[in-house]
Design a protein around this motif. Structure first.
Motif, mmCIF file in Angstrom:
data_model
loop_
_atom_site.group_PDB
_atom_site.id
_atom_site.type_symbol
_atom_site.label_atom_id
_atom_site.label_comp_id
_atom_site.label_asym_id
_atom_site.label_seq_id
_atom_site.Cartn_x
_atom_site.Cartn_y
_atom_site.Cartn_z
ATOM 1 N N ARG A 1 15.226 15.249 10.071
ATOM 2 C CA ARG A 1 14.391 15.943 9.509
ATOM 3 C C ARG A 1 15.270 17.112 8.897
ATOM 4 N NH1 ARG A 1 8.832 16.647 11.114
ATOM 5 N NH2 ARG A 1 8.185 18.745 10.271
ATOM 6 N N PHE A 2 15.026 17.438 7.570
ATOM 7 C CA PHE A 2 15.957 18.538 7.054
ATOM 8 C C PHE A 2 15.126 19.211 5.709
ATOM 9 C CE2 PHE A 2 16.910 14.394 5.143
ATOM 10 C CZ PHE A 2 16.808 14.255 3.860
ATOM 11 N N ARG A 3 15.640 20.201 5.119
ATOM 12 C CA ARG A 3 14.969 20.947 4.130
ATOM 13 C C ARG A 3 15.454 20.109 2.805
ATOM 14 N NH1 ARG A 3 10.995 24.244 5.454
ATOM 15 N NH2 ARG A 3 11.466 25.880 3.909
ATOM 16 N N ALA A 4 14.295 20.179 1.915
ATOM 17 C CA ALA A 4 14.666 19.662 0.632
ATOM 18 C C ALA A 4 13.751 20.457 -0.441
ATOM 19 C CB ALA A 4 14.290 17.935 0.659
ATOM 20 N N ALA A 5 14.050 20.500 -1.707
ATOM 21 C CA ALA A 5 13.209 21.018 -2.703
ATOM 22 C C ALA A 5 12.431 19.972 -3.240
ATOM 23 C CB ALA A 5 14.013 21.581 -3.981
ATOM 24 N N VAL A 6 11.213 19.757 -2.996
ATOM 25 C CA VAL A 6 10.325 18.705 -3.724
ATOM 26 C C VAL A 6 9.587 19.370 -4.949
ATOM 27 C CG1 VAL A 6 8.376 17.141 -2.884
ATOM 28 C CG2 VAL A 6 10.221 17.776 -1.212
ATOM 29 N N LEU A 7 9.640 18.304 -5.771
ATOM 30 C CA LEU A 7 8.907 18.606 -7.194
ATOM 31 C C LEU A 7 7.653 17.720 -7.060
ATOM 32 C CD1 LEU A 7 8.747 20.040 -9.709
ATOM 33 C CD2 LEU A 7 9.510 17.998 -10.968
ATOM 34 N N ARG A 8 6.332 18.142 -6.946
ATOM 35 C CA ARG A 8 5.097 17.411 -6.467
ATOM 36 C C ARG A 8 4.512 16.934 -7.879
ATOM 37 N NH1 ARG A 8 3.795 16.419 -1.706
ATOM 38 N NH2 ARG A 8 5.174 17.399 -0.101
ATOM 39 N N SER A 9 4.707 17.840 -9.119
ATOM 40 C CA SER A 9 3.907 17.569 -10.118
ATOM 41 C C SER A 9 4.821 18.204 -11.362
ATOM 42 C CB SER A 9 2.571 17.909 -10.459
ATOM 43 O OG SER A 9 2.272 19.384 -10.532
ATOM 44 N N CYS A 10 4.579 17.769 -12.653
ATOM 45 C CA CYS A 10 5.269 18.284 -13.890
ATOM 46 C C CYS A 10 4.999 19.672 -13.859
ATOM 47 C CB CYS A 10 4.894 17.475 -15.199
ATOM 48 S SG CYS A 10 5.634 15.856 -15.083
ATOM 49 N N GLU A 11 3.901 20.398 -13.471
ATOM 50 C CA GLU A 11 3.545 21.517 -13.835
ATOM 51 C C GLU A 11 4.046 22.505 -12.644
ATOM 52 O OE1 GLU A 11 0.895 19.319 -13.747
ATOM 53 O OE2 GLU A 11 1.575 18.818 -15.700
ATOM 54 N N SER A 12 3.986 22.170 -11.246
ATOM 55 C CA SER A 12 4.325 22.722 -9.957
ATOM 56 C C SER A 12 5.718 23.293 -10.125
ATOM 57 C CB SER A 12 3.739 22.145 -8.874
ATOM 58 O OG SER A 12 4.320 21.062 -8.732
ATOM 59 N N PRO A 13 5.727 24.578 -9.472
ATOM 60 C CA PRO A 13 7.394 24.888 -8.977
ATOM 61 C C PRO A 13 7.884 23.980 -7.884
ATOM 62 C CG PRO A 13 5.792 26.286 -8.047
ATOM 63 C CD PRO A 13 5.149 25.427 -8.767
ATOM 64 N N PHE A 14 9.122 23.981 -7.698
ATOM 65 C CA PHE A 14 9.712 23.336 -6.695
ATOM 66 C C PHE A 14 9.200 23.689 -5.277
ATOM 67 C CE2 PHE A 14 12.802 22.505 -10.036
ATOM 68 C CZ PHE A 14 13.136 21.295 -9.850
#
Ligand SMILES: [Zn+2]
Ligand SMILES: [Zn+2]
Length: 368
Positions: A2-15
């Motif tokens: 388990r670790f931290r990551a910057a996930v982009l969920r949609s084209c509009e949302s922030p990371f």
């Protein structure tokens, strides 16, 4: 794991910087890298305009550096545990281009780097709720504390180097410098015009200066022109008329080479008009519309070509750029501003607003 990551969920949302779970150990030919830095490149941000072709949610980031913490072995694994590595783009290793030492033109370049990567039966990376997260952006997805990557894409570097700053050598600086040194093979007496003084344009200017090439940089932003001048270029504002004529005046009647990083049709036509006979224009920015060429712009032996990843074999060009940097002749680190990975959205805003040339995201250090 388990670790931290910057996930982009949609084209509009922030990371969203959140916990993710890696469900597999490195397979043969793969390495697990603890990321120490990851540059932000225009292509990361262009996913927002990719019309859904890049699978989301995803971890982006493709200028990662780090320390190898596990290796899956395999016959051609040149890197091992404890090695410091710069990660570059993915390629198959087997097509005609890869076998011909042109991995940037790999037959599978788009699918491997941009559109989801290698097939997987069960998701390698999931979010805390168990949902799949795409983890093969440019083979690395390095906006995270760890990345599972093909060893083929990792370039080992000296452990004495400042690893957190080297990420841009994997894409942006590779692209700018590679265009000058590999594609154009420019040298003393040659002239170059660079359109757009961002990370790619400014590293092209640096490489030109290092190679004894006189360069002219064109941009709208006075701050970027100041930087271009500091790195050895003649600065020219883009927003004035007679641009081609002014470029010709500063290049003994016409530039031998032009590098476009803007995808602006008017600027591209100006650059072609500013080329001397037999001059070459290289395009690195993705065109979003048809490119109308004005009559005569390709006359007299002029040519125009696309350049991907600076025509680089990363294992060859990255050490060369490090050598130039150590000699004080390729100061790409002066373009960098670091941000904690948690501030990735601020880095994106600063990038979009032109307040920073090259953000580099640093995961928090945690005791392991
Ligand atoms: Zn290939
Ligand atoms: Zn890039």
């Amino acid at each position: 794991m388990r670790f931290r990551a910057a996930v982009l969920r949609s084209c509009e949302s922030p990371f969203a910087v959140e916990d993710v779970v890696l469900n597999t150990a490195p397979a043969p030919g793969e390495i697990l890298v603890e990321i120490v830095g990851s540059g932000m490149c225009r292509t990361d941000l262009a996913v927002r305009r990719s019309a859904g072709r890049t699978p989301l949610p995803a971890v982006l980031g493709h200028e990662g550096t780090g320390v190898v913490v596990a290796a899956g072995g395999g016959p051609d694994t040149a890197v091992g545990v404890g090695d410091h590595v710069v990660l570059s783009f993915d390629s198959c290793g087997d097509c005609l281009s890869c076998r011909g030492a042109a991995p940037a033109y790999c037959d599978s370049f788009a699918s491997l780097n941009l559109f989801g990567g290698r097939e997987e039966d069960t998701p390698r990376l999931t979010d805390a709720a168990g949902g799949a997260v795409a983890s093969r952006w440019f083979g690395q997805s390095s906006f995270a504390e760890y990345a599972l990557v093909p060893a083929r894409n990792a370039v080992r570097v000296d452990t004495a180097l400042p690893l957190e700053l080297l990420g841009p050598l994997g894409c942006g600086a590779l692209t700018g410098a590679g265009a000058v040194l590999n594609t154009f093979r420019a040298g003393p007496g040659d002239t170059l015009v660079v359109l757009g003084a961002g990370a790619v344009g400014l590293t092209a200017v640096m490489a030109a200066t290092a190679a004894g090439v006189r360069s002219v940089a064109v941009d709208r932003h006075p701050g970027r022109l100041e930087l271009a001048e500091r790195f050895g270029a003649i600065p020219l504002p883009a927003a004035t008329s007679g641009l081609a004529e002014r470029i010709r005046r500063h290049t003994d009647g016409g530039a031998q080479y032009a590098l476009d990083t803007t995808a602006s049709a008017p600027l591209i036509n100006d650059a072609l008009r500013a080329l001397r006979p037999t001059g070459t224009l290289g395009l690195v920015a993705r065109l979003h519309t048809a490119l109308p060429l004005e009559p005569g712009t390709l006359d007299r032996g002029r040519s125009i070509r696309h350049i991907c990843e600076g025509d680089a074999v990363p294992e060859l060009l990255i050490p060369r750029l490090i050598g130039l940097w150590q000699a004080g002749r390729f100061p790409f680190d002066q373009l960098i501003r670091t941000y904690p990975l948690a501030d990735i959205n601020e880095a994106e805003r600063d990038c979009d607003a032109g307040r920073v040339i090259k953000p580099v995201l640093l995961p928090e250090r945690r005791d392991r």
